[in-house]
Design a protein around this motif. Structure first.
Motif, PDB file in Angstrom:
ATOM      1  N   PHE A 231      -9.982  -4.480  -6.988  1.00 22.43           N
ATOM      2  CA  PHE A 231      -9.391  -4.510  -5.652  1.00 22.43           C
ATOM      3  C   PHE A 231      -9.883  -3.295  -4.875  1.00 22.43           C
ATOM      4  O   PHE A 231      -9.963  -2.189  -5.428  1.00 22.43           O
ATOM      5  N   TYR A 232     -10.197  -3.483  -3.619  1.00 20.75           N
ATOM      6  CA  TYR A 232     -10.746  -2.383  -2.823  1.00 20.75           C
ATOM      7  C   TYR A 232     -10.218  -2.493  -1.388  1.00 20.75           C
ATOM      8  O   TYR A 232      -9.534  -3.458  -1.034  1.00 20.75           O
ATOM      9  N   GLY A 233     -10.537  -1.470  -0.576  1.00 26.67           N
ATOM     10  CA  GLY A 233     -10.036  -1.468   0.803  1.00 26.67           C
ATOM     11  C   GLY A 233      -8.533  -1.315   0.818  1.00 26.67           C
ATOM     12  O   GLY A 233      -7.962  -0.477   0.108  1.00 26.67           O
ATOM     13  N   ASN A 234      -7.859  -2.136   1.578  1.00 28.53           N
ATOM     14  CA  ASN A 234      -6.405  -2.074   1.657  1.00 28.53           C
ATOM     15  C   ASN A 234      -5.727  -2.446   0.352  1.00 28.53           C
ATOM     16  O   ASN A 234      -4.555  -2.130   0.131  1.00 28.53           O
ATOM     17  N   ASN A 235      -6.471  -3.158  -0.524  1.00 31.32           N
ATOM     18  CA  ASN A 235      -5.909  -3.547  -1.832  1.00 31.32           C
ATOM     19  C   ASN A 235      -6.425  -2.651  -2.942  1.00 31.32           C
ATOM     20  O   ASN A 235      -6.476  -3.060  -4.097  1.00 31.32           O
ATOM     21  N   LYS A 236      -6.826  -1.428  -2.594  1.00 30.78           N
ATOM     22  CA  LYS A 236      -7.528  -0.559  -3.539  1.00 30.78           C
ATOM     23  C   LYS A 236      -6.766  -0.389  -4.846  1.00 30.78           C
ATOM     24  O   LYS A 236      -5.568  -0.219  -4.852  1.00 30.78           O
ATOM     25  N   GLY A 237      -7.538  -0.377  -5.940  1.00 31.00           N
ATOM     26  CA  GLY A 237      -6.990  -0.315  -7.280  1.00 31.00           C
ATOM     27  C   GLY A 237      -7.787  -1.288  -8.107  1.00 31.00           C
ATOM     28  O   GLY A 237      -8.644  -1.989  -7.601  1.00 31.00           O
ATOM     29  N   SER A 238      -7.562  -1.392  -9.355  1.00 30.55           N
ATOM     30  CA  SER A 238      -8.296  -2.356 -10.174  1.00 30.55           C
ATOM     31  C   SER A 238      -7.404  -2.892 -11.260  1.00 30.55           C
ATOM     32  O   SER A 238      -6.470  -2.262 -11.698  1.00 30.55           O
ATOM     33  N   GLY A 239      -7.727  -4.087 -11.676  1.00 37.50           N
ATOM     34  CA  GLY A 239      -6.986  -4.714 -12.763  1.00 37.50           C
ATOM     35  C   GLY A 239      -7.843  -5.747 -13.410  1.00 37.50           C
ATOM     36  O   GLY A 239      -8.997  -5.915 -13.055  1.00 37.50           O
TER      37      GLY A 239
END
Length: 240
Positions: A231-239
């Motif tokens: 997830f990147y931008g406004n949804n930044k993070g990863s899963g």
């Protein structure tokens, strides 16, 4: 470990997010494949191409094959197997065709023409569509006989593809198939084809869905397979 991705579609932010996630992996990635659809009707397409051509220090240089959008570029410039970008216009219209023309330079098109149609590594085929064409879309709903046909054409046990944009693992159990040809005067002898257990893997799509990219990690030594979601931008993070 291999990192395999497809469908950047000119989305430079998504591509950078995936590159950063690859760097975070605990097991070192030592081969990097991009299975087509690098460009699209996206004004950042040239930026993605330059990023691929110029990896930063410590980054792997990706091995690239062509996808559906690249084939449309070839048709637009009169360099493809078809004289007109018929498929592109029928699906997206003339405005998209014009935007694609404006987004990808002729110099880049010439560079893309030197990319591979696919890769055969060990017993794995890595390709955008399938052994039939870049437009051939394999999904979890594809009939088993069709999957077997695509694998049998090149004697591959694993097929990694990106055309559908989905992440999936499709297993074909080992077995045999009997076939024969009947003509007007007689039937040819029955031939038996024995096939081992095989797999088709959809590697996901990097750039189509804003804020979310998917790609695949695979180890040919241990048969380890993992689908990654970034997830990147406004949804930044990863899963995962």
């Amino acid at each position: 470990m291999w990192a395999i991705l497809s469908g950047i579609e000119g989305n430079i932010a998504a591509y950078e997010a995936v590159l950063a996630d690859i760097k975070r992996q605990r097991v070192k990635v030592d081969a990097f494949y991009i299975l087509g659809d690098i460009v699209a009707a996206n004004q950042d397409s040239e930026q993605v191409i330059k990023r691929i051509q110029n990896p930063l220090p410590g980054e792997l240089e990706p091995q690239v094959c062509v996808g559906w959008w690249e084939e449309q570029c070839f048709a637009l410039h009169g360099l493809g197997s078809t004289p007109e970008p018929t498929e592109l216009i029928e699906r997206f219209g003339k405005e998209t065709a014009k935007l694609l023309w404006d987004s990808v330079s002729r110099e880049t098109v010439q560079w893309l023409r030197n990319c591979h149609f696919g890769f055969f590594e060990l017993d794995c085929l890595l390709i955008h569509g399938s052994t039939v064409s870049v437009s051939d879309e394999l999904t979890p709903e594809t009939l088993p006989w069709k999957m077997l046909d695509r694998l049998q054409r090149v004697q591959a046990n694993y097929l990694f593809c990106g055309r559908s944009g989905q992440v999936f693992e499709y297993q074909l159990q080992g077995g045999s198939v009997n076939s024969s040809v009947m003509t007007l005067d007689r039937q040819q002898p029955v031939q038996t084809i024995t096939a081992p257990k095989r797999r088709v893997v959809g590697v996901g799509n990097v750039g189509k869905e804003p804020g979310k990219a998917t790609y695949t990690l695979y180890s040919p030594n241990t048969d380890f397979l993992e689908f990654k979601t970034v997830f990147y931008g406004n949804n930044k993070g990863s899963g995962n």
